[in-house]
Design an enzyme around this catalytic site. Structure first.
Site, PDB file in Angstrom:
ATOM      1  N   TYR A  13       0.619  -1.037  -0.242  1.00 14.62           N
ATOM      2  CA  TYR A  13      -0.003  -0.704  -0.105  1.00 14.62           C
ATOM      3  C   TYR A  13       0.903   1.155  -0.090  1.00 14.62           C
ATOM      4  CZ  TYR A  13      -3.473   3.543   1.824  1.00 14.62           C
ATOM      5  OH  TYR A  13      -3.815   4.799   2.471  1.00 14.62           O
ATOM      6  N   LEU A  35       5.133 -10.442  -1.836  1.00 13.06           N
ATOM      7  CA  LEU A  35       3.801 -10.745  -2.847  1.00 13.06           C
ATOM      8  C   LEU A  35       2.998 -10.812  -1.247  1.00 13.06           C
ATOM      9  CD1 LEU A  35       3.787 -10.856  -6.172  1.00 13.06           C
ATOM     10  CD2 LEU A  35       3.680  -8.940  -4.849  1.00 13.06           C
ATOM     11  N   ALA A  83       9.246  -2.846   3.496  1.00 15.60           N
ATOM     12  CA  ALA A  83       8.922  -4.161   3.746  1.00 15.60           C
ATOM     13  C   ALA A  83       9.094  -4.464   5.426  1.00 15.60           C
ATOM     14  CB  ALA A  83       9.758  -5.111   2.958  1.00 15.60           C
ATOM     15  N   LEU A  85       5.512  -7.389   8.022  1.00 11.22           N
ATOM     16  CA  LEU A  85       4.867  -7.592   8.313  1.00 11.22           C
ATOM     17  C   LEU A  85       3.591  -6.352   9.633  1.00 11.22           C
ATOM     18  CD1 LEU A  85       4.860 -11.575   8.731  1.00 11.22           C
ATOM     19  CD2 LEU A  85       3.654 -10.210   6.868  1.00 11.22           C
ATOM     20  N   SER A 126       6.420   3.872  13.630  1.00 16.13           N
ATOM     21  CA  SER A 126       5.271   4.000  13.408  1.00 16.13           C
ATOM     22  C   SER A 126       4.513   4.270  14.753  1.00 16.13           C
ATOM     23  CB  SER A 126       4.799   2.417  13.286  1.00 16.13           C
ATOM     24  OG  SER A 126       3.297   2.221  14.525  1.00 16.13           O
ATOM     25  N   TYR A 151       3.961  -7.097  16.568  1.00 14.65           N
ATOM     26  CA  TYR A 151       4.386  -5.977  16.297  1.00 14.65           C
ATOM     27  C   TYR A 151       5.136  -4.147  16.350  1.00 14.65           C
ATOM     28  CZ  TYR A 151       4.022  -2.060  12.527  1.00 14.65           C
ATOM     29  OH  TYR A 151       3.510  -0.800  11.648  1.00 14.65           O
ATOM     30  N   LYS A 155       9.366  -2.897  15.546  1.00 16.73           N
ATOM     31  CA  LYS A 155       9.457  -1.516  15.293  1.00 16.73           C
ATOM     32  C   LYS A 155      10.678  -0.918  15.885  1.00 16.73           C
ATOM     33  CE  LYS A 155       7.261  -1.705  11.358  1.00 16.73           C
ATOM     34  NZ  LYS A 155       7.615  -1.809  10.138  1.00 16.73           N
TER      35      LYS A 155
HETATM   36  P1  NAD Z   1       1.761  -3.380   3.166  1.00 16.02           P
HETATM   37  O1  NAD Z   1       1.105  -4.348   4.166  1.00 16.02           O
HETATM   38  O2  NAD Z   1       0.538  -3.254   2.333  1.00 16.02           O
HETATM   39  O3  NAD Z   1       3.429  -3.621   2.704  1.00 16.02           O
HETATM   40  C1  NAD Z   1       3.841  -3.940   2.635  1.00 16.02           C
HETATM   41  C2  NAD Z   1       4.785  -4.734   1.809  1.00 16.02           C
HETATM   42  O4  NAD Z   1       5.940  -5.363   1.942  1.00 16.02           O
HETATM   43  C3  NAD Z   1       3.814  -5.916   1.190  1.00 16.02           C
HETATM   44  O5  NAD Z   1       4.088  -5.920  -0.301  1.00 16.02           O
HETATM   45  C4  NAD Z   1       4.524  -6.792   1.551  1.00 16.02           C
HETATM   46  O6  NAD Z   1       4.544  -8.293  -0.107  1.00 16.02           O
HETATM   47  C5  NAD Z   1       5.917  -6.480   1.450  1.00 16.02           C
HETATM   48  N1  NAD Z   1       7.009  -7.385   2.315  1.00 16.02           N
HETATM   49  C6  NAD Z   1       6.669  -7.924   3.907  1.00 16.02           C
HETATM   50  N2  NAD Z   1       7.721  -8.962   4.245  1.00 16.02           N
HETATM   51  C7  NAD Z   1       8.127  -8.953   3.323  1.00 16.02           C
HETATM   52  C8  NAD Z   1       9.388  -9.930   3.445  1.00 16.02           C
HETATM   53  N3  NAD Z   1      10.250 -10.410   4.339  1.00 16.02           N
HETATM   54  N4  NAD Z   1      10.089  -9.606   1.975  1.00 16.02           N
HETATM   55  C9  NAD Z   1       9.591  -8.592   0.965  1.00 16.02           C
HETATM   56  N5  NAD Z   1       8.685  -8.553   0.815  1.00 16.02           N
HETATM   57  C10 NAD Z   1       8.094  -8.375   2.487  1.00 16.02           C
HETATM   58  O7  NAD Z   1       1.881  -2.360   4.133  1.00 16.02           O
HETATM   59  P2  NAD Z   1       1.959  -0.731   3.917  1.00 16.02           P
HETATM   60  O8  NAD Z   1       0.812   0.186   4.756  1.00 16.02           O
HETATM   61  O9  NAD Z   1       2.282  -0.436   2.955  1.00 16.02           O
HETATM   62  O10 NAD Z   1       3.094  -1.022   5.133  1.00 16.02           O
HETATM   63  C11 NAD Z   1       4.366  -0.546   5.283  1.00 16.02           C
HETATM   64  C12 NAD Z   1       5.537  -0.571   6.158  1.00 16.02           C
HETATM   65  O11 NAD Z   1       4.418   0.809   6.969  1.00 16.02           O
HETATM   66  C13 NAD Z   1       5.506  -1.866   7.075  1.00 16.02           C
HETATM   67  O12 NAD Z   1       6.846  -1.652   7.407  1.00 16.02           O
HETATM   68  C14 NAD Z   1       4.750  -1.052   8.040  1.00 16.02           C
HETATM   69  O13 NAD Z   1       4.647  -1.562   9.287  1.00 16.02           O
HETATM   70  C15 NAD Z   1       4.227   0.326   8.285  1.00 16.02           C
HETATM   71  N6  NAD Z   1       3.725   1.232   8.775  1.00 16.02           N
HETATM   72  C16 NAD Z   1       2.737   1.091   8.281  1.00 16.02           C
HETATM   73  C17 NAD Z   1       1.204   1.545   8.515  1.00 16.02           C
HETATM   74  C18 NAD Z   1      -0.015   1.604   8.545  1.00 16.02           C
HETATM   75  O14 NAD Z   1      -1.033   1.826   8.960  1.00 16.02           O
HETATM   76  N7  NAD Z   1      -0.142   1.302   6.668  1.00 16.02           N
HETATM   77  C19 NAD Z   1       1.429   2.227  10.012  1.00 16.02           C
HETATM   78  C20 NAD Z   1       2.334   2.495  10.346  1.00 16.02           C
HETATM   79  C21 NAD Z   1       3.701   1.774   9.768  1.00 16.02           C
HETATM   80  C1  UD1 Z   2      -3.779  -0.369  14.460  1.00 12.09           C
HETATM   81  C2  UD1 Z   2      -2.704  -0.802  14.814  1.00 12.09           C
HETATM   82  C3  UD1 Z   2      -1.223  -0.394  14.980  1.00 12.09           C
HETATM   83  C4  UD1 Z   2      -1.244   0.323  13.926  1.00 12.09           C
HETATM   84  C5  UD1 Z   2      -2.197   0.999  12.891  1.00 12.09           C
HETATM   85  C6  UD1 Z   2      -1.898   1.147  11.597  1.00 12.09           C
HETATM   86  C7  UD1 Z   2      -4.223  -2.014  17.126  1.00 12.09           C
HETATM   87  C8  UD1 Z   2      -4.255  -2.263  18.741  1.00 12.09           C
HETATM   88  N1  UD1 Z   2      -3.139  -0.774  16.337  1.00 12.09           N
HETATM   89  O1  UD1 Z   2      -3.773   1.060  14.589  1.00 12.09           O
HETATM   90  O2  UD1 Z   2      -0.539  -0.491  15.612  1.00 12.09           O
HETATM   91  O3  UD1 Z   2       0.013   0.703  13.050  1.00 12.09           O
HETATM   92  O4  UD1 Z   2      -3.395   0.110  13.193  1.00 12.09           O
HETATM   93  O5  UD1 Z   2      -2.400   0.572  11.173  1.00 12.09           O
HETATM   94  O6  UD1 Z   2      -4.560  -2.941  16.169  1.00 12.09           O
HETATM   95  N2  UD1 Z   2     -11.891   0.780  14.940  1.00 12.09           N
HETATM   96  C9  UD1 Z   2     -13.621  -0.092  14.415  1.00 12.09           C
HETATM   97  N3  UD1 Z   2     -13.674  -0.344  14.330  1.00 12.09           N
HETATM   98  C10 UD1 Z   2     -12.594  -1.339  13.457  1.00 12.09           C
HETATM   99  C11 UD1 Z   2     -12.053  -0.655  13.071  1.00 12.09           C
HETATM  100  C12 UD1 Z   2     -11.087   0.198  14.196  1.00 12.09           C
HETATM  101  O7  UD1 Z   2     -14.068   1.243  16.052  1.00 12.09           O
HETATM  102  O8  UD1 Z   2     -13.454  -2.334  13.215  1.00 12.09           O
HETATM  103  C13 UD1 Z   2     -11.540   1.887  15.909  1.00 12.09           C
HETATM  104  C14 UD1 Z   2     -10.391   1.800  16.695  1.00 12.09           C
HETATM  105  O9  UD1 Z   2     -10.775   1.511  17.988  1.00 12.09           O
HETATM  106  C15 UD1 Z   2      -9.611   2.868  17.039  1.00 12.09           C
HETATM  107  C16 UD1 Z   2     -10.009   3.400  15.050  1.00 12.09           C
HETATM  108  O10 UD1 Z   2     -11.226   3.368  14.564  1.00 12.09           O
HETATM  109  O11 UD1 Z   2     -10.166   3.678  17.246  1.00 12.09           O
HETATM  110  C17 UD1 Z   2      -8.673   3.488  14.422  1.00 12.09           C
HETATM  111  O12 UD1 Z   2      -8.352   2.038  14.321  1.00 12.09           O
HETATM  112  P1  UD1 Z   2      -7.151   1.262  12.952  1.00 12.09           P
HETATM  113  O13 UD1 Z   2      -7.267   1.394  12.230  1.00 12.09           O
HETATM  114  O14 UD1 Z   2      -7.033  -0.285  13.898  1.00 12.09           O
HETATM  115  O15 UD1 Z   2      -6.093   2.157  13.693  1.00 12.09           O
HETATM  116  P2  UD1 Z   2      -5.322   2.043  15.453  1.00 12.09           P
HETATM  117  O16 UD1 Z   2      -5.708   1.513  16.297  1.00 12.09           O
HETATM  118  O17 UD1 Z   2      -4.845   3.573  15.407  1.00 12.09           O
END
Ligand code: NAD
Ligand code: UD1
Length: 335
Positions: A13, A35, A83, A85, A126, A151, A155
Site C-alpha cells: 500500500y 507479495l 517491507a 508484516l 510507526s 509488531y 519496530k
Molecule cells: P503492506 O502490507 O501493504 O506492504 C508491505 C509490503 O512488504 C507488502 O507488499 C509485502 O508483500 C512486503 N513484504 C513483507 N515482508 C516481506 C519480506 N520478508 N520480503 C519482501 N517483501 C515483504 O503494508 P503498508 O501499509 O504498505 O506498510 C508499509 C510499512 O509501513 C510496513 O513496514 C508497516 O509496518 C509500516 N507502517 C504501516 C502503517 C499502516 O497503517 N499502513 C502504519 C505504520 C507503519
Molecule cells: C492500528 C494498530 C497499530 C497500527 C495502526 C496502523 C491496533 C491495536 N493498533 O492502530 O499498531 O500502527 O493500526 O496500521 O490494532 N475501529 C473501530 N472499528 C473497526 C476498526 C477500528 O471502531 O472495525 C477504531 C479503533 O478502535 C480505533 C480507530 O478505529 O479507535 C482506528 O483503528 P485502526 O484503523 O485499527 O488503527 P489504530 O487503532 O490506530
C-alpha cells in the site's frame, strides 16, 4: 544522472505510492517484494500511472542470495525500507513470524547495505513505538517503549538497531513514524485492498459501504474523547510519501545521522466522525453498532508534526474529504 533506490515492500500500500513518488521526483527505483501481503496487479497499476513498469524482483528480503544478486546488479544510492508484516492481532498469535520477518529480514538487508557501502535509509516506523501513557500530542521527545504487541516491538528493535548503525557504522537514517495512513493516489490505480476482513477502520467502512460486510463495529464509546469513540490522526498516503522524498533529500548533507519524525496531520478524528465523513463522500448511510473496546486500544492518539514541518519543510496538505474520496474511487473501480 538519476540516483537509484532500492524500495523494499514496493508493491504494498504505502510502498507503491513511494515508488510512484520517487520515480516522479526523478529517481530510478528497484522494487523487492515477496507479495505476501500485496498483489502483482499493483505493479500494473504503477505502470499505468508512470507509463512504464518499474523494475521488480519478486522475493524475500530474508533471502541473502537474492539480496546479493540485487545489490550486484545495481548501484544504489540508498534504500527506502517498507517491507514488513503489520497486523497487530496476527503478531500476537505468531510473534516468532513477526520477529523473523521484520527483524531478521531487516538485519539481512542492513548487512547487505553495509557490504555494498549503501548507507542511506528511510525506515517505516510507526506511532505504535510510543508509550501509551504519554500525553498527547505525541512529539518525537515522547517516551517510547511499553509496546503492547510483537509488531510494535519489532519496530522499536529496528529503530534501535538503526540508531546503532548510524552511531557506529556510518549509516544515515531517516526514521519516520507514521500515524494512520489513509487515502490513495488520485488515479484510483493503486490503494490498499486487504484480502478478507480488514483490521483498520477505513477499509472496513468501505467494505460495509460495498455490501461485503453488514455493519461497522465501533470499538467502544466510553473513551474520554469528543464523542466517546477512539480518536486517531489520519494522514493522506500521498502526503505521507512526500515526507519520504523530503527526508531522503535531506541526507545529501552527511551531517544528518539518525533522526525521527512524526508523519501525521496533528489533528484527531473520532470513529463516529470518520463514519459521518465517509457517509458524506459516498452519499449513503453506513450502518454501525457500538461494541466492546478492542483489546490493546487506547482512546486518543495524534501527533505534533512540528519537527517535520520545521526541519523537512513538510506538512500534510490533503483534506480528509479528498483522501476518503480517492479511497472510495479506488474501491468502486476495483470491487
Ligand atoms: P503492506 O502490507 O501493504 O506492504 C508491505 C509490503 O512488504 C507488502 O507488499 C509485502 O508483500 C512486503 N513484504 C513483507 N515482508 C516481506 C519480506 N520478508 N520480503 C519482501 N517483501 C515483504 O503494508 P503498508 O501499509 O504498505 O506498510 C508499509 C510499512 O509501513 C510496513 O513496514 C508497516 O509496518 C509500516 N507502517 C504501516 C502503517 C499502516 O497503517 N499502513 C502504519 C505504520 C507503519
Ligand atoms: C492500528 C494498530 C497499530 C497500527 C495502526 C496502523 C491496533 C491495536 N493498533 O492502530 O499498531 O500502527 O493500526 O496500521 O490494532 N475501529 C473501530 N472499528 C473497526 C476498526 C477500528 O471502531 O472495525 C477504531 C479503533 O478502535 C480505533 C480507530 O478505529 O479507535 C482506528 O483503528 P485502526 O484503523 O485499527 O488503527 P489504530 O487503532 O490506530
Amino acid at each position: 544522472m538519476k540516483k537509484t533506490l532500492l524500495i523494499t515492500g514496493g508493491i504494498g500500500y504505502i510502498g507503491s505510492h513511494g515508488v510512484v513518488a520517487f520515480e516522479t521526483a526523478w529517481y530510478e527505483t528497484v522494487i523487492v517484494d515477496n507479495l505476501c501481503n500485496s498483489s502483482i496487479q499493483t505493479l500494473y497499476g504503477m505502470e499505468a500511472i508512470l507509463g512504464y513498469r518499474p523494475k521488480f524482483y519478486e522475493g524475500d528480503i530474508r533471502n541473502t542470495e537474492l539480496l546479493t544478486q540485487i545489490f550486484e546488479s545495481h548501484t544504489f544510492d540508498g534504500v527506502i525500507h517498507f517491507a514488513g508484516l503489520k497486523a497487530v492481532g496476527e503478531s500476537c498469535e505468531q510473534p516468532l513470524l513477526y520477529h523473523d520477518n521484520n527483524v531478521k529480514g531487516s538485519l539481512e538487508l542492513f548487512k547487505c547495505m553495509q557490504r555494498y557501502q549503501v548507507k542511506k535509509i528511510v525506515f517505516s516506523s510507526s506511532a505504535t513505538v510510543y508509550h501509551p501513557g504519554n500525553l498527547i500530542p505525541f512529539t518525537e521527545e515522547s517516551r517510547v517503549g511499553g509496546t503492547t504487541n510483537p509488531y510494535g516491538t519489532t519496530k522499536l528493535i529496528l529503530e534501535q538497531m538503526l540508531e546503532d548503525l548510524a552511531l557506529h557504522a556510518g549509516f544515515q537514517v531517516m526514521n519516520l513514524r507514521y500515524f494512520n495512513p489513509v487515502g490513495a493516489h488520485e488515479s484510483g490505480k493503486i490503494w490498499e485492498n486487504p484480502q478478507g476482513i480488514p483490521n483498520n477502520l477505513l477499509p472496513y467502512i468501505l467494505k460495509v459501504w460495498g455490501g461485503e460486510l453488514p455493519q461497522v463495529s465501533v470499538f467502544g464509546d466510553d473513551y474520554d474523547t469528543i464523542d466517546g469513540t477512539g480518536v486517531r490522526d489520519y494522514i493522506d498516503v500521498v502526503d505521507l510519501i512526500a515526507g519520504h522524498v523530503r527526508a531522503y533529500e535531506r541526507m545529501d548533507d552527511s551531517r544528518w545521522k539518525f533522526t525521527s519524525y512524526n508523519l501525521g496531520v496533528g489533528r484527531g478524528i473520532s470513529v463516529l466522525e470518520m463514519i459521518s465523513l465517509v457517509e458524506k463522500v459516498v452519499g449513503k448511510k453506513i450502518p454501525y453498532i457500538i461494541t466492546e473496546r478492542r483489546r490493546g486500544d487506547i482512546g486518543e492518539v495524534y501527533c505534533s508534526p512540528e519537527k517535520a514541518r520545521g526541519e523537512l519543510g513538510w506538512k500534510s496538505e490533503t483534506s480528509i474529504e479528498t483522501s476518503l474520496k480517492n479511497s472510495w474511487n479506488y474501491y468502486v473501480a476495483n470491487s
